[in-house]
Design a protein around this motif. Structure first.
Motif, PDB file in Angstrom:
ATOM      1  N   ILE C 243       6.569   3.092  60.550  1.00 50.22           N
ATOM      2  CA  ILE C 243       5.614   2.438  61.598  1.00 50.22           C
ATOM      3  C   ILE C 243       6.174   2.399  62.956  1.00 50.22           C
ATOM      4  N   VAL C 244       7.422   1.958  62.995  1.00 50.86           N
ATOM      5  CA  VAL C 244       8.096   1.907  64.273  1.00 50.86           C
ATOM      6  C   VAL C 244       8.405   3.263  64.915  1.00 50.86           C
ATOM      7  N   THR C 245       9.020   4.086  64.090  1.00 47.87           N
ATOM      8  CA  THR C 245       9.002   5.673  64.376  1.00 47.87           C
ATOM      9  C   THR C 245       8.002   5.891  65.193  1.00 47.87           C
ATOM     10  N   ILE C 246       6.798   5.887  64.255  1.00 48.41           N
ATOM     11  CA  ILE C 246       5.731   6.702  64.891  1.00 48.41           C
ATOM     12  C   ILE C 246       4.976   5.917  66.266  1.00 48.41           C
ATOM     13  N   LEU C 247       5.053   4.715  66.365  1.00 50.13           N
ATOM     14  CA  LEU C 247       4.766   3.831  67.320  1.00 50.13           C
ATOM     15  C   LEU C 247       5.590   3.976  68.540  1.00 50.13           C
ATOM     16  N   THR C 248       6.810   4.043  68.338  1.00 51.32           N
ATOM     17  CA  THR C 248       7.768   4.124  69.533  1.00 51.32           C
ATOM     18  C   THR C 248       8.603   5.386  70.017  1.00 51.32           C
ATOM     19  N   MET C 249       8.497   6.398  69.040  1.00 51.74           N
ATOM     20  CA  MET C 249       9.480   7.389  69.359  1.00 51.74           C
ATOM     21  C   MET C 249       8.930   8.361  69.492  1.00 51.74           C
ATOM     22  N   ARG C 250       7.552   8.674  69.733  1.00 50.00           N
ATOM     23  CA  ARG C 250       6.916   9.835  70.141  1.00 50.00           C
ATOM     24  C   ARG C 250       7.516  10.709  71.613  1.00 50.00           C
ATOM     25  N   THR C 251       7.737  11.631  71.434  1.00 59.23           N
ATOM     26  CA  THR C 251       8.337  12.486  72.674  1.00 59.23           C
ATOM     27  C   THR C 251       7.482  12.143  73.906  1.00 59.23           C
ATOM     28  N   LYS C 252       7.755  12.290  75.227  1.00 57.69           N
ATOM     29  CA  LYS C 252       7.162  11.995  76.226  1.00 57.69           C
ATOM     30  C   LYS C 252       5.688  12.928  76.336  1.00 57.69           C
ATOM     31  N   GLY C 253       4.589  12.246  76.469  1.00 53.39           N
ATOM     32  CA  GLY C 253       3.394  12.829  76.883  1.00 53.39           C
ATOM     33  C   GLY C 253       2.658  13.054  75.265  1.00 53.39           C
ATOM     34  N   MET C 254       3.182  12.499  74.363  1.00 55.83           N
ATOM     35  CA  MET C 254       2.500  12.734  73.058  1.00 55.83           C
ATOM     36  C   MET C 254       1.644  11.316  72.925  1.00 55.83           C
ATOM     37  N   GLY C 255       0.536  11.220  73.326  1.00 52.80           N
ATOM     38  CA  GLY C 255      -0.300  10.004  73.163  1.00 52.80           C
ATOM     39  C   GLY C 255      -0.537  10.111  71.816  1.00 52.80           C
ATOM     40  N   LEU C 256      -0.996   8.858  71.190  1.00 58.75           N
ATOM     41  CA  LEU C 256      -1.522   8.917  69.576  1.00 58.75           C
ATOM     42  C   LEU C 256      -2.262  10.001  69.231  1.00 58.75           C
ATOM     43  N   PHE C 257      -3.323   9.999  70.200  1.00 56.41           N
ATOM     44  CA  PHE C 257      -4.370  11.055  69.918  1.00 56.41           C
ATOM     45  C   PHE C 257      -4.018  12.521  69.976  1.00 56.41           C
ATOM     46  N   LYS C 258      -2.530  12.610  70.506  1.00 59.82           N
ATOM     47  CA  LYS C 258      -2.228  14.083  70.341  1.00 59.82           C
ATOM     48  C   LYS C 258      -1.277  14.066  69.566  1.00 59.82           C
ATOM     49  N   PHE C 262      -0.970  14.520  60.312  1.00 64.62           N
ATOM     50  CA  PHE C 262       0.161  14.202  59.477  1.00 64.62           C
ATOM     51  C   PHE C 262       0.595  12.588  59.689  1.00 64.62           C
ATOM     52  N   ALA C 263       1.084  12.594  60.952  1.00 66.44           N
ATOM     53  CA  ALA C 263       1.666  11.285  61.319  1.00 66.44           C
ATOM     54  C   ALA C 263       0.557  10.179  61.501  1.00 66.44           C
ATOM     55  N   TRP C 264      -0.697  10.557  61.617  1.00 69.70           N
ATOM     56  CA  TRP C 264      -1.561   9.581  61.491  1.00 69.70           C
ATOM     57  C   TRP C 264      -1.971   9.049  60.153  1.00 69.70           C
ATOM     58  N   SER C 265      -1.966   9.840  59.022  1.00 70.42           N
ATOM     59  CA  SER C 265      -1.923   9.521  57.824  1.00 70.42           C
ATOM     60  C   SER C 265      -0.635   8.790  57.357  1.00 70.42           C
ATOM     61  N   VAL C 266       0.449   8.987  57.808  1.00 72.27           N
ATOM     62  CA  VAL C 266       1.735   8.425  57.280  1.00 72.27           C
ATOM     63  C   VAL C 266       1.619   6.937  58.082  1.00 72.27           C
ATOM     64  N   LEU C 267       1.164   6.930  59.252  1.00 74.21           N
ATOM     65  CA  LEU C 267       0.941   5.500  59.814  1.00 74.21           C
ATOM     66  C   LEU C 267      -0.060   4.610  58.972  1.00 74.21           C
ATOM     67  N   ALA C 268      -1.248   5.419  58.453  1.00 71.05           N
ATOM     68  CA  ALA C 268      -2.259   4.467  57.533  1.00 71.05           C
ATOM     69  C   ALA C 268      -1.411   3.904  56.543  1.00 71.05           C
ATOM     70  N   THR C 269      -0.815   4.961  55.718  1.00 74.32           N
ATOM     71  CA  THR C 269      -0.166   4.553  54.432  1.00 74.32           C
ATOM     72  C   THR C 269       0.805   3.535  54.743  1.00 74.32           C
ATOM     73  N   SER C 270       1.716   3.689  55.488  1.00 77.70           N
ATOM     74  CA  SER C 270       2.657   2.683  55.770  1.00 77.70           C
ATOM     75  C   SER C 270       2.143   1.427  56.030  1.00 77.70           C
ATOM     76  N   ILE C 271       1.009   1.241  56.791  1.00 78.63           N
ATOM     77  CA  ILE C 271       0.438   0.007  57.033  1.00 78.63           C
ATOM     78  C   ILE C 271       0.246  -0.818  55.740  1.00 78.63           C
ATOM     79  N   ILE C 272      -0.253   0.213  54.593  1.00 76.79           N
ATOM     80  CA  ILE C 272      -0.576  -0.235  53.295  1.00 76.79           C
ATOM     81  C   ILE C 272       0.617  -0.734  52.666  1.00 76.79           C
ATOM     82  N   SER C 273       1.623   0.116  52.637  1.00 71.15           N
ATOM     83  CA  SER C 273       3.010  -0.175  51.931  1.00 71.15           C
ATOM     84  C   SER C 273       3.305  -1.320  52.385  1.00 71.15           C
TER      85      SER C 273
END
Ligand code: HEM
Ligand SMILES: [Cu+2]
Lengths: 67, 189, 621
Positions: C243-258, C262-273
């Protein structure tokens, strides 16, 4: 609250928490509905989260460093 | 290696990342404590455990006061007040230990049931035990912070370890803020 | 020899063995001092606990943390020069790609172990009557098959997320590399402990460990609990990291909807786990304590209630089924556009559907308890919430179908597994609602139909996608391709065998075959179908052997593939060479200039190397 120095703010919050605990205790031993106790516990919890744990720092990381 | 664009470059960014991680851990742990809360109400409903009220108020106050000093310690280290920081930290640790003595030593010794005595015993010992375990780990973290503090490892700018263990301490306090009324005050005997 | 002994994993296991004996001895000693006699059950629990911690010490997981705790400086994780070559996969490494492979190896080892258990009890079931096993052995095998494969799945999704996510979002590593390594390594002693339940009398409860049976049965259940508990921590901490990786370490210019889907599904999964896993840990701990200290949480005579266990357990274990499938569904959405050369239909909707599934997944656990005696008024609400999950799941299906529609499909092996996954998961999704509807579930519950249902979901949502992922990213890992021919043998053997197995299971289930029963009445007429199921199971096993052969041989002999093998737009293929270099994008600047999945649009790009790379380098130096 934001104008106080952090140390003074700690004292104020602590006093509020203490008073709330006292109220809680008296309500508790005199058999009031649990909902009141829940309300007080929730207020205490929010106070600690906000002023002791600084939940803002994580929600709003731009705000910066330590105190 | 200075041209790496995606390294965690600044202390600031590292701080933000560590904080987020810590809070996610709290969120996770909160679910465990929440599960115990559910257990208590599912098994005991609106029943009061008939515990020693004086002792309950006493340990609750001790933990609250320790949180107050914990906050002072953190503020003081960020203001560069080394002596105050150490004093407050020591007080926090001592209060934490008294809390443990109060719950595990006195309360467990004097309660009118043991862990094997029905659902009440089970719930009471599990909830207080799990919380006491967290207090114990908190004391260990704080002791390490104290050791490093005495060695002057923390500066007003860089003291994330202090902040993190302080937050952990407050988190444990928050758990007790909920558990205290739930265990001691709510319900009818 | 000395070299071998100093390998992380060997050292860890040695420490674990010694630790276990110390732990068990300690308890025996304390009891002896108190004048009590030897008792095996608490001794093995403490032994297991100490053993697991000792393993972590042995493998070196605490070394840096200890240094930090006492205030010494530690090297930045990105500057730790790890071991090189093959050895690094067997020691404590901080590199997310190494850890990803380690997770993958563990996942495959568990797959083989868990699968073998099933092959044994399938022999027993192939014929009515008891031939091979007694009841306790049978039950142990069934339960362990379930839990070992769940562990395998958790490791498998961790493998995919760990290896792929930082590459996809342009990060150099995970947010907390040491924690990442810890999360992996704790799963190793956990798996050992889990398997050791076989040697302490087994357990009779199946993977769900319901009391009162788990409170009274053989003590192997304690090792089962302890193993799951540590696997749970692996899963929680891994999720936190992701979760922390996906939320804070995306490269510059990669908004959440860009970011890649797969990163989205991992984010959702991780919230459950991150959150739900605590509840299975808690419910298992409560049973452990009930057994050890006679705390009556679940025994009615002492004021407890066994239904409470089911609530706590399913509050995790239903969301857990989405942990198992969401990453796999993400893989499907990720790979499909690459192979049909069309944009992913409704990117935002697909991203949000993962979140939607994750959140609604928390509201439906009661559908496992319709027959358990839960409160009447809870049944219908749980029925509706269960059927509600079909909505976000449906969104994904519509997106896939619309993506395939009029695409220029190619059919290399990964694409075959993607399509197989879609079809099998559809079957899983369609067989769920009859179980979620109270009236039909009263008939279906605890039958082989349910077994058929969840094998569909797990194969469609995990097994097929992870094979797709392995075939797809293998060149990124090794610089070589896996054999297409063997891959096709694998696919065309596994898929029909799977259908044979699952349709057989559902058929006898509808006719009344109960699950977790070692024997059945020959007059029911199940013998032939049971035999077919067993044959199907063995064929799947053979196909997986083909896969392993392919996996191992291709690493040396596969056709070299260093470039953008699949013509993908995502940065790890478009920008990086294969095998992916250490530190991923270190020294490379790239910009996100378009949408991730605009395949087929002329001149559009997702990522682009920054023009002034050379200049900037000079400035920096
Ligand atoms: C649309 C979606 C789904 C619906 C409506 C659904 C519904 C159900 C219901 C009602 C049951 C309980 C049946 C019973 O025991 O009587 C069940 C069992 C199960 N489902 Fe699903 N399901 C769905 C998707 C999934 C997915 C995606 C997975 C996993 C990856 C899954 C895995 C399982 C498992 C493992 C069980 C068996 C649990 C046990 O051991 O009792 N399901 N499903
Ligand atoms: Cu479910």
């Amino acid at each position: 609250m934001t104008k106080l120095s952090p140390l003074k703010r700690g004292v104020v919050i602590f006093i509020i928490l203490g008073v709330l605990t006292a109220i809680e205790y008296y309500l508790g031993i005199s058999d009031v509905p649990s909902i009141l106790l829940w309300a007080i516990a929730l207020i205490k919890m929010l106070l600690v989260l906000q002023f002791f744990m600084h939940i803002n720092r994580v929600i709003n990381p731009k705000k910066g460093g330590h105190e | 290696m200075s041209s790496i664009n995606n390294t965690i470059e600044s202390y600031q960014q590292k701080l933000a990342i560590s904080r987020l991680g810590l809070w996610l851990f709290f969120a996770s742990d909160a679910f465990m404590f929440g599960g115990l809360l559910v257990t208590r109400f599912y098994l005991l409903g609106n029943k009061n455990l008939n515990l020693d009220q004086t002792l309950g108020l006493l340990v609750t106050s001790i933990l609250l006061i320790s949180s107050f000093f914990m906050n002072r310690a953190e503020v003081m280290v960020s203001e560069g007040n080394h002596k105050g920081f150490i004093t407050s930290l020591v007080i926090t640790i001592l209060l934490g230990i008294s809390f443990l003595v109060g719950v595990v030593g006195l309360e467990w010794g004097s309660a009118h049931f043991g862990p094997g005595d029905g659902a009440e015993g089970a719930v009471f010992y599990m909830m207080t035990g799990m919380h006491a375990f967290h207090v114990l780990t908190g004391i260990i973290f704080l002791s390490l912070v104290l050791r490093n503090g005495l060695n002057k490892k923390y500066t007003p700018e860089k003291h994330y370890a202090v902040e993190a263990s302080a937050n952990y301490w407050h988190f444990v306090d928050v758990v007790w803020i909920i558990y205290y009324p739930v265990l001691y005050l709510m319900g009818t005997i | 020899m000395k070299n071998f002994m100093s390998t992380g994993i060997v050292k860890g296991i040695l420490y674990q063995i010694v630790g276990s004996f110390i732990g068990a001895g300690l308890l025996g000693g304390i009891r002896a001092l108190m004048g009590l006699s030897w008792k095996t059950e608490p001794a093995i629990v403490l032994g297991g606990l100490v053993g697991a911690i000792a393993f972590m010490v042995g493998v070196g997981a605490f070394k840096d943390w200890w240094k930090m705790a006492v205030g010494d400086d530690v090297t930045e994780a990105s500057e730790v020069a790890g071991e090189q070559g093959f050895r690094r996969y067997f020691g404590f490494s901080l590199d997310h790609k190494v850890i990803g492979i380690q997770y993958g190896i563990l996942s495959m080892v568990l797959l083989v172990l868990g699968g073998s258990l099933a092959l044994i009890f399938r022999v027993e079931l192939a014929q009515s009557g008891l031939q091979l096993l007694n009841f306790v052995q049978f039950n142990t095998l069934v339960g362990l098959h379930g839990m070992v494969l769940i562990a395998s799945i958790l490791m498998g999704i961790a493998a995919m997320s760990n290896y792929v996510v930082p590459l996809l979002i342009g990060a150099e590593d995970m947010a907390f590399p040491r924690l990442n390594a810890f999360s992996f390594w704790i799963a190793v002693p956990a798996s050992i402990i889990l398997m050791s339940s076989l040697f302490f009398g087994g357990f009779e409860t199946g993977w769900t460990a319901y009391p009162p049976l788990s409170v009274r049965g053989p003590m192997g259940i304690q090792m089962f609990f302890l193993g799951v508990f540590f696997v749970g921590w692996s899963s929680i901490l891994g999720a936190l990291n992701l979760i922390v990786t996906i939320l804070t370490m995306r490269t510059k210019g990669m908004g959440l909807f860009k970011m890649p889907i797969f990163a989205w599904s991992v984010l959702a999964t991780s919230i459950i786990s991150l959150t739900a896993t605590q509840l299975i840990g808690l419910s298992f701990q409560l049973v452990m304590f009930e057994r050890l200290l006679e705390m009556s949480f679940f025994t009615p005579s002492g004021g407890g209630n066994p239904i409470l266990f089911q609530h706590l357990f399913w509050f995790y274990s239903h969301p857990a089924v989405y942990i198992f499938v969401l990453p796999g569904l993400g893989i499907i959405s990720e790979l499909l556009p690459v192979f049909v050369r069309k944009p992913l239909f409704g990117y935002k909707w697909v991203a949000m559907s993962s979140m939607g599934i994750a959140l609604t997944g928390f509201l439906v656990w009661g559908h496992h308890m319709f027959t358990a005696g839960i409160e009447e008024y809870l049944r219908v609400p749980f029925m509706y919430s269960t059927l509600l999950v079909a909505v976000p799941t449906g969104v994904k299906f519509f997106s896939w179908v619309a993506t395939i529609w009029q695409g220029k499909a190619r059919f290399p092996v990964p694409m075959l597994f993607v399509l197989g996954g879609i079809i099998v998961f559809l079957l899983g999704g369609l067989t769920g609602p009859p179980g979620g509807t109270v009236s039909t579930d009263l008939h279906l519950h605890d039958t082989y139909y349910i077994v058929g249902h969840f094998h569909n979901t797990m194969f469609g949502g995990f097994i097929f996608p992870i094979f797709a992922a392995i075939y797809y990213w293998y060149p990124k890992i090794t610089g070589r391709r896996m054999s297409e021919t063997l891959g096709k043998v694998h696919f065309y053997l596994m898929t029909p065998s799977f259908f044979l197995m699952t349709f057989g299971q559902m058929r006898i289930g509808l006719l009344g075959m109960r699950r977790r029963i070692a024997d059945y009445d020959p007059a029911m007429g199940f013998d032939f179908t049971q035999l077919l199921i067993t044959i199907g199971g063995y064929l799947i096993a053979i196909s997986i052997l083909v896969f392993f052969y392919n996996l191992i041989v291709s690493a040396k002999k596969g056709e070299p593939a260093t470039g953008n093998v699949w013509n993908s737009r995502s940065p790890e293929w478009d920008i990086l060479p294969s095998p992916a270099p250490a530190h991923n994008y270190a020294g490379i600047h790239f910009n996100v200039v378009g949408e991730p999945y605009d395949y087929g649009l002329k001149g559009s790009k997702y990522v682009e190397l920054a023009q002034n790379v050379g200049q900037r380098k000079e400035n920096d130096e």
